[in-house]
Design an enzyme around this catalytic site. Sequence first.
Site, PDB file in Angstrom:
ATOM      1  N   LYS A   1       0.856  -1.210   0.000  1.00  0.00           N
ATOM      2  CA  LYS A   1       0.000   0.000   0.000  1.00  0.00           C
ATOM      3  C   LYS A   1       0.889   1.257   0.000  1.00  0.00           C
ATOM      4  O   LYS A   1       0.645   2.194  -0.757  1.00  0.00           O
ATOM      5  CB  LYS A   1      -0.881  -0.005   1.234  1.00  0.00           C
ATOM      6  CG  LYS A   1      -1.450   1.355   1.618  1.00  0.00           C
ATOM      7  CD  LYS A   1      -2.314   1.304   2.851  1.00  0.00           C
ATOM      8  CE  LYS A   1      -1.568   1.538   4.126  1.00  0.00           C
ATOM      9  NZ  LYS A   1      -1.322   2.948   4.478  1.00  0.00           N
ATOM     10  N   ASN A   2       1.922   1.266   0.831  1.00  0.00           N
ATOM     11  CA  ASN A   2       2.720   2.484   1.001  1.00  0.00           C
ATOM     12  C   ASN A   2       3.729   2.720  -0.118  1.00  0.00           C
ATOM     13  O   ASN A   2       4.383   3.761  -0.138  1.00  0.00           O
ATOM     14  CB  ASN A   2       3.409   2.490   2.374  1.00  0.00           C
ATOM     15  CG  ASN A   2       2.391   2.691   3.492  1.00  0.00           C
ATOM     16  OD1 ASN A   2       1.225   3.009   3.227  1.00  0.00           O
ATOM     17  ND2 ASN A   2       2.802   2.473   4.721  1.00  0.00           N
TER      18      ASN A   2
ATOM     19  N   ARG B   1      -4.646  10.514   4.768  1.00  0.00           N
ATOM     20  CA  ARG B   1      -3.576  11.502   4.936  1.00  0.00           C
ATOM     21  C   ARG B   1      -2.597  11.491   3.780  1.00  0.00           C
ATOM     22  O   ARG B   1      -2.028  12.510   3.415  1.00  0.00           O
ATOM     23  CB  ARG B   1      -2.769  11.205   6.203  1.00  0.00           C
ATOM     24  CG  ARG B   1      -3.501  11.145   7.468  1.00  0.00           C
ATOM     25  CD  ARG B   1      -2.516  10.930   8.562  1.00  0.00           C
ATOM     26  NE  ARG B   1      -1.318  11.725   8.330  1.00  0.00           N
ATOM     27  CZ  ARG B   1      -1.281  13.051   8.430  1.00  0.00           C
ATOM     28  NH1 ARG B   1      -2.366  13.691   8.740  1.00  0.00           N
ATOM     29  NH2 ARG B   1      -0.188  13.728   8.192  1.00  0.00           N
TER      30      ARG B   1
ATOM     31  N   CYS C   1      -5.538  12.430  13.127  1.00  0.00           N
ATOM     32  CA  CYS C   1      -5.288  11.001  12.910  1.00  0.00           C
ATOM     33  C   CYS C   1      -5.109  10.366  14.287  1.00  0.00           C
ATOM     34  O   CYS C   1      -4.579  10.986  15.207  1.00  0.00           O
ATOM     35  CB  CYS C   1      -4.020  10.866  12.057  1.00  0.00           C
ATOM     36  SG  CYS C   1      -3.386   9.207  12.040  1.00  0.00           S
TER      37      CYS C   1
ATOM     38  N   ARG D   1       0.664  14.347  13.363  1.00  0.00           N
ATOM     39  CA  ARG D   1       1.167  14.115  12.008  1.00  0.00           C
ATOM     40  C   ARG D   1       1.170  15.395  11.156  1.00  0.00           C
ATOM     41  O   ARG D   1       0.462  15.528  10.175  1.00  0.00           O
ATOM     42  CB  ARG D   1       0.388  12.989  11.340  1.00  0.00           C
ATOM     43  CG  ARG D   1       0.548  11.705  12.143  1.00  0.00           C
ATOM     44  CD  ARG D   1      -0.098  10.538  11.522  1.00  0.00           C
ATOM     45  NE  ARG D   1       0.648  10.061  10.367  1.00  0.00           N
ATOM     46  CZ  ARG D   1       0.216   9.058   9.597  1.00  0.00           C
ATOM     47  NH1 ARG D   1      -0.942   8.516   9.847  1.00  0.00           N
ATOM     48  NH2 ARG D   1       0.923   8.660   8.568  1.00  0.00           N
ATOM     49  N   PRO D   2       1.955  16.351  11.552  1.00  0.00           N
ATOM     50  CA  PRO D   2       2.041  17.612  10.802  1.00  0.00           C
ATOM     51  C   PRO D   2       2.668  17.405   9.419  1.00  0.00           C
ATOM     52  O   PRO D   2       3.231  16.346   9.140  1.00  0.00           O
ATOM     53  CB  PRO D   2       2.950  18.464  11.675  1.00  0.00           C
ATOM     54  CG  PRO D   2       3.756  17.498  12.446  1.00  0.00           C
ATOM     55  CD  PRO D   2       2.879  16.312  12.679  1.00  0.00           C
ATOM     56  N   ILE D   3       2.554  18.410   8.573  1.00  0.00           N
ATOM     57  CA  ILE D   3       3.219  18.348   7.253  1.00  0.00           C
ATOM     58  C   ILE D   3       4.162  19.545   7.091  1.00  0.00           C
ATOM     59  O   ILE D   3       4.497  19.938   5.971  1.00  0.00           O
ATOM     60  CB  ILE D   3       2.174  18.314   6.109  1.00  0.00           C
ATOM     61  CG1 ILE D   3       1.234  19.533   6.195  1.00  0.00           C
ATOM     62  CG2 ILE D   3       1.396  17.014   6.086  1.00  0.00           C
ATOM     63  CD1 ILE D   3       0.397  19.746   4.950  1.00  0.00           C
ATOM     64  N   ASP D   4       4.591  20.097   8.233  1.00  0.00           N
ATOM     65  CA  ASP D   4       5.455  21.284   8.180  1.00  0.00           C
ATOM     66  C   ASP D   4       6.735  21.045   7.385  1.00  0.00           C
ATOM     67  O   ASP D   4       7.205  21.936   6.652  1.00  0.00           O
ATOM     68  CB  ASP D   4       5.797  21.750   9.596  1.00  0.00           C
ATOM     69  CG  ASP D   4       6.452  20.645  10.417  1.00  0.00           C
ATOM     70  OD1 ASP D   4       5.888  19.527  10.466  1.00  0.00           O
ATOM     71  OD2 ASP D   4       7.535  20.873  10.986  1.00  0.00           O
ATOM     72  N   LEU D   5       7.279  19.828   7.463  1.00  0.00           N
ATOM     73  CA  LEU D   5       8.549  19.562   6.752  1.00  0.00           C
ATOM     74  C   LEU D   5       8.329  19.538   5.240  1.00  0.00           C
ATOM     75  O   LEU D   5       9.168  20.002   4.465  1.00  0.00           O
ATOM     76  CB  LEU D   5       9.152  18.236   7.234  1.00  0.00           C
ATOM     77  CG  LEU D   5       9.482  18.171   8.728  1.00  0.00           C
ATOM     78  CD1 LEU D   5      10.019  16.792   9.098  1.00  0.00           C
ATOM     79  CD2 LEU D   5      10.464  19.255   9.142  1.00  0.00           C
TER      80      LEU D   5
ATOM     81  N   ASP E   1       5.269   0.528  12.031  1.00  0.00           N
ATOM     82  CA  ASP E   1       4.030  -0.093  11.548  1.00  0.00           C
ATOM     83  C   ASP E   1       3.901  -1.546  11.989  1.00  0.00           C
ATOM     84  O   ASP E   1       2.868  -2.173  11.731  1.00  0.00           O
ATOM     85  CB  ASP E   1       3.960  -0.024  10.022  1.00  0.00           C
ATOM     86  CG  ASP E   1       3.756   1.395   9.542  1.00  0.00           C
ATOM     87  OD1 ASP E   1       3.883   1.630   8.333  1.00  0.00           O
ATOM     88  OD2 ASP E   1       3.509   2.262  10.385  1.00  0.00           O
TER      89      ASP E   1
ATOM     90  N   LEU F   1       8.474   7.083  16.977  1.00  0.00           N
ATOM     91  CA  LEU F   1       8.086   7.919  15.835  1.00  0.00           C
ATOM     92  C   LEU F   1       6.808   8.698  16.043  1.00  0.00           C
ATOM     93  O   LEU F   1       6.694   9.840  15.613  1.00  0.00           O
ATOM     94  CB  LEU F   1       7.977   7.067  14.566  1.00  0.00           C
ATOM     95  CG  LEU F   1       9.293   6.927  13.792  1.00  0.00           C
ATOM     96  CD1 LEU F   1      10.193   5.905  14.469  1.00  0.00           C
ATOM     97  CD2 LEU F   1       9.051   6.536  12.360  1.00  0.00           C
TER      98      LEU F   1
ATOM     99  N   ARG G   1      -8.415  -0.457   5.069  1.00  0.00           N
ATOM    100  CA  ARG G   1      -7.609   0.573   4.402  1.00  0.00           C
ATOM    101  C   ARG G   1      -6.290  -0.012   3.919  1.00  0.00           C
ATOM    102  O   ARG G   1      -5.708   0.478   2.956  1.00  0.00           O
ATOM    103  CB  ARG G   1      -7.299   1.715   5.379  1.00  0.00           C
ATOM    104  CG  ARG G   1      -8.503   2.500   5.807  1.00  0.00           C
ATOM    105  CD  ARG G   1      -8.088   3.713   6.579  1.00  0.00           C
ATOM    106  NE  ARG G   1      -6.984   4.376   5.889  1.00  0.00           N
ATOM    107  CZ  ARG G   1      -6.318   5.407   6.394  1.00  0.00           C
ATOM    108  NH1 ARG G   1      -6.621   5.862   7.581  1.00  0.00           N
ATOM    109  NH2 ARG G   1      -5.353   5.986   5.726  1.00  0.00           N
TER     110      ARG G   1
END
Length: 420
Positions: free
Chosen positions: A22-23, A92, A116, A121-125, A307, A329, A399
Site C-alpha cells: 500500500k505504502n 492523509r 489522525c 502528524r504535521p506536514i510542516d517539513l 508499523d 516515531l 484501508r
Amino acid sequence: MDYLEIEGDNTLSGAIKIDGAKNAALPLLASTILFKNEVTIDNLPRVNDVFTMLKLLENLGATTSFEENSAKINASSITNTTAIYDIVRKMRASILVLGPLLARFGECKVSLPGGCAIGQRPIDLHLKALEMMGADIVIEQGYVRASAPQGLQGATIVFDKITVTGTENIVMAAALAHGETKIINAAKEPEVVQLCEVLNENGIKIEGIGSDELIIQGTAGALIDVKQIRVIPDRIEAGTYLCAGAITNSKITLENVNHTHLFAIILKLQEMGFDFDLKENSITIKPASKIKGAKITTSEYPGFPTDMQAQFMALALVADGASSIDEKLFENRFMHVSELIRMGANIILSNHTAMVEGKNQLNGADVMATDLRASSALVLAALVANGTTKVHRIYHLDRGYVELEKKLQQLGAKIKRLKE
Ligand code: EPZ
C-alpha cells in the site's frame, strides 16, 4: 458496518500470497501526475487507501481503470489542481499529490489532512521544503494553497526529521523542477526506493537511491514517459502474517515476499525464538520451542518499523518473558493497549514505552479498532484468546489489508466477517 468474529485457540498451517505494498502504491499513483502518457501499474493491492487515491486522481481529471490487481492511469488530461477535503480527509497520504501538482502546474490547493488516531502528524517539513524550492505557501480555510508561477527551483533540502511521505513529495516535486535538488536526511524505506527507481528508470536522474542523501536532476517542467510499473510486496502485511504464525506458534508460508525488506522483523522474531526457511520469493516461519520476550525500539528503515509495533505487542503477550516496546516515531501509537488490556493483557504505559508482561491469559471480548495497525494487533490477540472476540470498526483494517479474514481462513483460523 462490518465486524470480525474470531474464535480463539487457533493453530495455523499452509500458505498465503502477500499483496503489493500500500505504502509503495500510494506515491506511485501520485507520481502519475508527472507522466506524459497512460501507465499500467501492476500488483496494486485492492485496499481502500488505493481506491481513495484513484478517486482523488479522477477528481483532478485523470482517467483510471482498475481490473484485478492492475490499474491504468492517464493523468495527462488533468485540469483541476484542487485536492478536496472530502477525499483528503479519508486518507492523509493524499498530501502526496501536493509536490507533483505544484511542480507540473505551478499552483495547487490541497486540503490539510486533518487529525489522525496515531498522532498529530504535521506536514510542516513538506511545506518548508517546497518553500526552499521557491514555492509560496499559504494555509487558508483548511487548505494548503501553493504557488510557484516560475516553476520550482532545485535546492538543497535538509529534513529536520526523517519523513517518508515528505521525502516522496519532494522527490516528485524535484523531478519537474529547474536544476538539481539535494535531499539530506532522506527516508530510505523500500517504498521510497521504489518511487526513486521508477523515476530514475524513466528519465529522471537520481543519485543516492537507498541512501539518506538523494540528488535529483529536474526536467524544468517536461513530463515523463513511463513504462509499466509493478508494485513491490507489502513488507508490513508480510510482517503481520509472520506475527500470526508466531503468536499461534504455527508453521506457515508467505509467498510473493521480498525478505530483504523484512530483516528487522525476521531478526526480532529470531531473537524471540522463531526459525525461518527463506526461499527466493517466499518465507516460512517455524514454531519456537520457547517464545522469549523482546526489547523493541521503533525507528526509521532499516530499523524496526513503527508499523509493526502493535503486532509485536500482541505477540509479546504470549511470550514466556516480559518485553519492552519503545515507540519513537509517533506520539500516540498505543491506542491498541487499552483494547488489549480489556482482553486481559498486563501492559503498563509510561510515556513512549510499554512494559508488557509475558504469559498473559487472554480472554475474548468486544474490542474496537482505532487505526490500521492497531486493528491487526487485536485480530492477532483474538487468535489465541479464550473464547470469542469481536473486532468492531474494521474499516480501519480495510484501508491497508487485502481480505485479511479470507487469508487467515486460508491458514485455518476460525474467523468470520459479519454485519453489525
Ligand atoms: C508513512 O507515514 C507511512 N504512510 C506510515 O504508515 C508510517 O507509519 C510512517 O511513514 C513512518 O514509517 C505512508 O507511507 C502512506 P512520516 P508519514 O512523515 O510519511 C513527523 C500505515 O500504517 N513529521 O515519516 O506520514 C511525524 O509526525 C501508515 O501504513 C513531522 O513532524 O510518516 C512523525 O512523528 C501509518 N513533520 C515522523 O515525522 C512533517 O512534515 C515520521 O512521520 C512530517 C512528519
